[in-house]
Enzyme design. Sequence first.
Site, PDB file in Angstrom:
ATOM      1  CG  HIS A  86       0.126  -6.810   1.175  1.00 41.73           C
ATOM      2  ND1 HIS A  86      -0.573  -5.948   0.363  1.00 41.73           N
ATOM      3  CD2 HIS A  86      -0.820  -7.391   1.984  1.00 41.73           C
ATOM      4  CE1 HIS A  86      -1.866  -5.989   0.676  1.00 41.73           C
ATOM      5  NE2 HIS A  86      -2.042  -6.859   1.650  1.00 41.73           N
ATOM      6  CD  GLU A 123      -2.262  -7.260   4.896  1.00 44.43           C
ATOM      7  OE1 GLU A 123      -2.435  -6.034   4.762  1.00 44.43           O
ATOM      8  OE2 GLU A 123      -2.903  -8.119   4.255  1.00 44.43           O
ATOM      9  CG  HIS A 178      -4.398 -10.581   2.145  1.00 43.20           C
ATOM     10  ND1 HIS A 178      -3.802  -9.476   1.599  1.00 43.20           N
ATOM     11  CD2 HIS A 178      -4.432 -11.513   1.152  1.00 43.20           C
ATOM     12  CE1 HIS A 178      -3.483  -9.714   0.337  1.00 43.20           C
ATOM     13  NE2 HIS A 178      -3.853 -10.950   0.036  1.00 43.20           N
ATOM     14  CD  GLU A 256      -8.181  -9.452   4.167  1.00 42.21           C
ATOM     15  OE1 GLU A 256      -7.334  -9.192   5.054  1.00 42.21           O
ATOM     16  OE2 GLU A 256      -8.124  -8.978   3.019  1.00 42.21           O
TER      17      GLU A 256
HETATM   18 ZN   LIG Z   1      -3.715  -7.625   2.566  1.00 40.75          ZN
END
Ligand SMILES: [Zn+2]
Length: 293
Positions: A86, A123, A178, A256
Amino acid sequence: MARGTSLIAVAVLASLASTACSAVAGDDRPEPRVTDAAGDPRAGGEGGAPAGAPTDGSGGDGDKSEGKRTSKGPLADMTVVIDPGHNGGNEDAPDEINKLVPAGPSKKECDTVGAESNGGYAEHAFTWDFSQRLADRLEAEGATVVLTRDDDKGVGPCINERAKIGNDAEADAAISIHADGGPASGRGFHLIAPGEVEGFTEDIVEPSRQLAKDVRAAYREGSGLPYADYLAEDGLDERTDLGGLNLSTVPKVFLEAGNMRNPADAKKLADEEWREEAAGAVAEGIARYLQRD
Ligand SMILES: [Zn+2]
């Protein structure tokens, strides 16, 4: 969607999670930043080295003249691409991040805004900070590190661009950082390795899986987080719907790092000391992979 052993319910959750989390960014493509063992990726506080300024041995005359350049260490000949998921500007650029880009056999949104903790920790901010720490650790081992974005204020780059940066760098390993936006009741981390997508991922499925396993083992030990209990199995998922994996020609995984929506996970993710430890663990896992025969 070769999802391995997952139950249908789990697959549904994973899809939701991917909507919240997996993606990239817009149009404003910063040149990938390259640093090396001698560079300080956090120099200057905000963005580190100037965009597109290689400071590795291949192009860094300036560095050589400063006499601080070293290409030593166990990872001296290795290139690692780190992709901080992101970007901070995505939220204000819906047209750019919603446009469809190649993602393998199909198209997908350029990027997404990403998840956020209940306490408001975004995030994109987490991935940016974590990636800097990871870069530091890898560079200390001698690796050349390329990041897919230069700061946390821009838009994008798109998922296909992020993959291309790894490919162009001929990375020995690439990792997208992430943190998930899963159900609040679910805890833990997971790795995502590319599943087999005909014409796309055949060459990277096996090495990427090994990379995922090496990072998983080190991260479990170093982060103190459990395997995700709301999707995947034993902390390792396999997906065929992520453009960042489908378009990669180099071994690549997604981490993640925890579930931002879970209060216990979010407390760790937002803790600077924890991030330093956890990033060190990821570096150990990558190093383990890179030093395999
Ligand atoms: Zn993400």
